[in-house]
Design a protein around this motif. Sequence first.
Motif, mmCIF file in Angstrom:
data_model
loop_
_atom_site.group_PDB
_atom_site.id
_atom_site.type_symbol
_atom_site.label_atom_id
_atom_site.label_comp_id
_atom_site.label_asym_id
_atom_site.label_seq_id
_atom_site.Cartn_x
_atom_site.Cartn_y
_atom_site.Cartn_z
ATOM 1 N N HIS A 114 52.740 46.119 45.898
ATOM 2 C CA HIS A 114 52.089 46.604 44.683
ATOM 3 C C HIS A 114 50.677 47.101 44.974
ATOM 4 O O HIS A 114 50.206 48.068 44.367
ATOM 5 N N ILE A 132 43.011 46.406 40.651
ATOM 6 C CA ILE A 132 44.444 46.407 40.341
ATOM 7 C C ILE A 132 44.721 45.185 39.480
ATOM 8 O O ILE A 132 44.432 44.063 39.885
ATOM 9 N N GLU A 133 45.258 45.384 38.293
ATOM 10 C CA GLU A 133 45.509 44.258 37.391
ATOM 11 C C GLU A 133 46.895 44.319 36.760
ATOM 12 O O GLU A 133 47.122 43.778 35.681
ATOM 13 N N THR A 134 47.838 44.958 37.447
ATOM 14 C CA THR A 134 49.214 45.023 36.969
ATOM 15 C C THR A 134 50.117 44.263 37.937
ATOM 16 O O THR A 134 49.691 43.835 39.009
ATOM 17 N N GLY A 135 51.377 44.098 37.576
ATOM 18 C CA GLY A 135 52.332 43.383 38.429
ATOM 19 C C GLY A 135 51.854 41.968 38.710
ATOM 20 O O GLY A 135 51.358 41.272 37.806
ATOM 21 N N TYR A 137 49.234 41.053 40.098
ATOM 22 C CA TYR A 137 47.789 40.962 39.888
ATOM 23 C C TYR A 137 47.435 40.738 38.418
ATOM 24 O O TYR A 137 46.268 40.517 38.095
ATOM 25 N N GLY A 138 48.435 40.778 37.552
ATOM 26 C CA GLY A 138 48.230 40.393 36.166
ATOM 27 C C GLY A 138 48.449 38.903 35.964
ATOM 28 O O GLY A 138 48.101 38.350 34.918
ATOM 29 N N ARG A 141 44.574 36.680 40.515
ATOM 30 C CA ARG A 141 43.736 37.701 41.141
ATOM 31 C C ARG A 141 44.041 37.874 42.628
ATOM 32 O O ARG A 141 43.729 38.917 43.218
ATOM 33 N N TYR A 198 37.711 41.482 34.970
ATOM 34 C CA TYR A 198 39.036 41.084 35.459
ATOM 35 C C TYR A 198 39.061 39.586 35.773
ATOM 36 O O TYR A 198 40.020 38.883 35.432
ATOM 37 N N ARG A 201 39.501 37.338 32.816
ATOM 38 C CA ARG A 201 40.780 37.405 32.104
ATOM 39 C C ARG A 201 41.952 36.818 32.880
ATOM 40 O O ARG A 201 42.935 36.368 32.285
ATOM 41 N N VAL A 202 41.894 36.848 34.223
ATOM 42 C CA VAL A 202 43.040 36.472 35.055
ATOM 43 C C VAL A 202 42.649 35.313 35.975
ATOM 44 O O VAL A 202 41.579 35.357 36.595
#
Length: 212
Positions: A114, A132-135, A137-138, A141, A198, A201-202
């Motif tokens: 990813h 990157i904060e999808t897949g 990584y959501g 981190r 980021y 949030r994660v």
Amino acid sequence: MVCGVLNDPGQLLNFVWSGWTATWPTQLLAVIWIAWIISWVAASFWSGQTRKYVMTRDSLRYRLPILVGAILFVPWTGMVLGEKPLWLFGNLGIYVLAGLTLAGISFAWWARIHLGRFWSNAITHKEGHRVIETGPYGLVRHPIYTGLIAGMLTTGVAVGTMTAILGAVLISLGMWQKARMEEGFLTAELGADAYGSYCRRVPMLLPFFPPS
């Protein structure tokens, strides 16, 4: 003795497959990690151009515990020390733990695929780097470290020797330290607004835990 092992392929093979890799199904754990190492190194050529990286002397803060942990973790250390497992699992238990190890490595591979060309073995700022904060990584981190730590600790529990467990813990601590250094580096390189937001949030390494 060493020369004899090197000159005799049979003895060399026996030495390689010794310690906790001497019998099945714990050999399966070694096969999983060998396959990961080969594939990970082969994929290292798929990486973007580096703009900036952490100096080698600074990286010793995480490389040193990982190196010491790896020395303790390999089966030959326990064999030389004449270690016995602290506990024993039946075949079914080893298969379950091997499955969990494979799941951790698969999670790390998902994250690496990813991440694409932004991946690097060292702490670096790649050309065109962005958050990157999808897949995976959501979820966390540092999903590559999450997957590898999970796989390493599970393998240590499955093997059950003091050196393997201590080695897995040291490697995990080294990866945690690397993640912390990476956070500071990326915050400085990508900006506190982008990467700091980021981080708020994660979660860092444990999915579904409060961000820290």
